[in-house]
Enzyme design. Structure first.
Site, PDB file in Angstrom:
ATOM      1  N   LYS A  54       0.837  -1.206   0.000  1.00 16.72           N
ATOM      2  CA  LYS A  54       0.000   0.000   0.000  1.00 16.72           C
ATOM      3  C   LYS A  54       0.869   1.253   0.000  1.00 16.72           C
ATOM      4  CE  LYS A  54      -3.785  -2.425   2.225  1.00 16.72           C
ATOM      5  NZ  LYS A  54      -4.467  -2.824   3.468  1.00 16.72           N
ATOM      6  N   GLN A  70      -5.202  -1.655   9.667  1.00 18.67           N
ATOM      7  CA  GLN A  70      -4.926  -2.919   9.003  1.00 18.67           C
ATOM      8  C   GLN A  70      -5.467  -4.067   9.860  1.00 18.67           C
ATOM      9  OE1 GLN A  70      -3.441  -3.337   5.891  1.00 18.67           O
ATOM     10  NE2 GLN A  70      -3.959  -5.497   6.136  1.00 18.67           N
ATOM     11  N   ASP A  77     -11.254   2.627   3.871  1.00 17.61           N
ATOM     12  CA  ASP A  77     -11.473   1.173   3.760  1.00 17.61           C
ATOM     13  C   ASP A  77     -12.980   0.861   3.678  1.00 17.61           C
ATOM     14  OD1 ASP A  77      -9.606  -0.752   3.376  1.00 17.61           O
ATOM     15  OD2 ASP A  77      -9.291  -1.232   5.485  1.00 17.61           O
TER      16      ASP A  77
END
Ligand code: NAP
Length: 287
Positions: A53, A97, A120
């Site tokens: 990422k 994450q 997200d």
């Protein structure tokens, strides 16, 4: 006849070039899109996803920072970090994450992230808006799958999509996204309690496997000339394999995504897409 193998990497490169143009435009107006990634602990898969990422963000001009907290970190410290990121106007996107250590409450932490910076798309407010047909941020893997299909010229309107898996990250939001008005697929969602799975998979025009079960989907489960999207990422020894028995499925399907080089490449791109979108909304005053 062998199926067309959908080149996720090539599609991802195209999307990233488009995002770079948007980021350049923002940067010219002195808004550098900023992304913070919170990584708790040192789970090797998470560490490698986060690195990917970071690398992709740098390529398109998004300023990203990974904040790595120790696995034993207290909830209060993570909460304070999220609060400070929420208030930092130079940061447009934040992601936690997953998975996180068990002593922490993932639901509570995801809910603490500002829904306007939730790139997200996992905040309950954003999930609710997606269900309501007014998506603000769509979770990255489902959004990537839709892009992959669109850009491969695969029609969704009126097609029967069967999704194997109902997770918060992939199966459930994908099923909602593809059934939205304007996209117009007819979606069946299957899970571990589904009876006679074969009857559903064999009826799919587009079969999406998102279970985390290596090579679970065999050639017999696939309708001839259908499209197969393999979301699974399973490590077997030093090899990555999907949820689909690719070698045999390729002889039955019309089009299929490989692992690696399929959906995974799109997931990272859609994180950048959502971050650019968050920064554009910030600059327009609409976030
Ligand atoms: P997850 O949270 O473990 O969910 C798995 C889902 O599959 C569950 O809903 C489960 O049903 C269902 N399932 C398990 N066995 C099944 C069976 N035999 N028949 C039908 N359904 C079954 O996993 P996830 O986070 O969605 O991830 C799924 C896979 O995608 C993993 O391999 C993951 O690594 C991969 N992934 C890839 C990307 C990418 O970018 N390529 C992104 C995210 C995830 P129940 O709900 O009944 O338990």
């Amino acid at each position: 006849m062998s199926a067309t193998v959908i080149d996720g990497k090539a599609i991802a490169q195209l999307i990233q070039a488009e995002i770079k143009l948007r980021v350049d435009e923002l940067t010219e107006r002195n808004i550098v899109p900023g992304l913070k990634v919170i990584l708790i602990g040192d789970n090797p898969a998470s560490v490698s996803y986060v690195r990917a990422k970071e690398k992709a963000a740098a390529k398109v001009g998004i300023k990203s920072e990974v904040i790595n907290l120790p696995a034993q970190v207290e909830a209060l410290q993570v909460e304070k970090l999220i609060d400070s990121i929420n208030e930092d106007s130079s940061v447009h996107g934040v992601l936690l994450q997953l998975p996180i250590p068990e002593h922490l409450n993932a639901d509570a932490l995801l809910e603490r992230i500002s829904p306007y910076k939730d790139v997200d798309g996992l905040h309950p407010e954003n999930m609710g808006l997606l269900c309501d047909g007014r998506p603000r941020f769509v979770p990255c893997t489902p959004l990537g799958i839709k892009e992959l299909l669109d850009r491969s010229g695969i029609e969704l309107n009126g097609k029967h999509v069967v999704v194997l898996g109902r997770s918060r990250l992939v199966g459930r939001p994908l099923s909602i996204l593809l059934s939205l008005k304007g996209i117009d697929a007819t979606v069946t969602i299957c899970h571990s309690r589904t009876k006679d799975l074969l009857a559903y998979t064999r009826a799919a025009d587009i079969l999406v496997a998102a279970m985390g079960s290596p090579k679970f989907v065999t050639a017999e489960m696939i309708k001839p000339a259908s499209v197969v999207v393999d979301v699974g990422v399973n490590r077997i020894g030093d090899k990555l394999v999907g949820d689909v028995d690719f070698e045999h499925a390729i002889e039955i399907a019309a089009a299929i995504t490989p692992v690696p080089g399929g959906v995974g490449a799109l997931t990272v791109s859609m994180l950048l897409f959502n971050t650019a979108l968050a920064a554009e909304r910030y600059s327009d005053g609409t976030s």
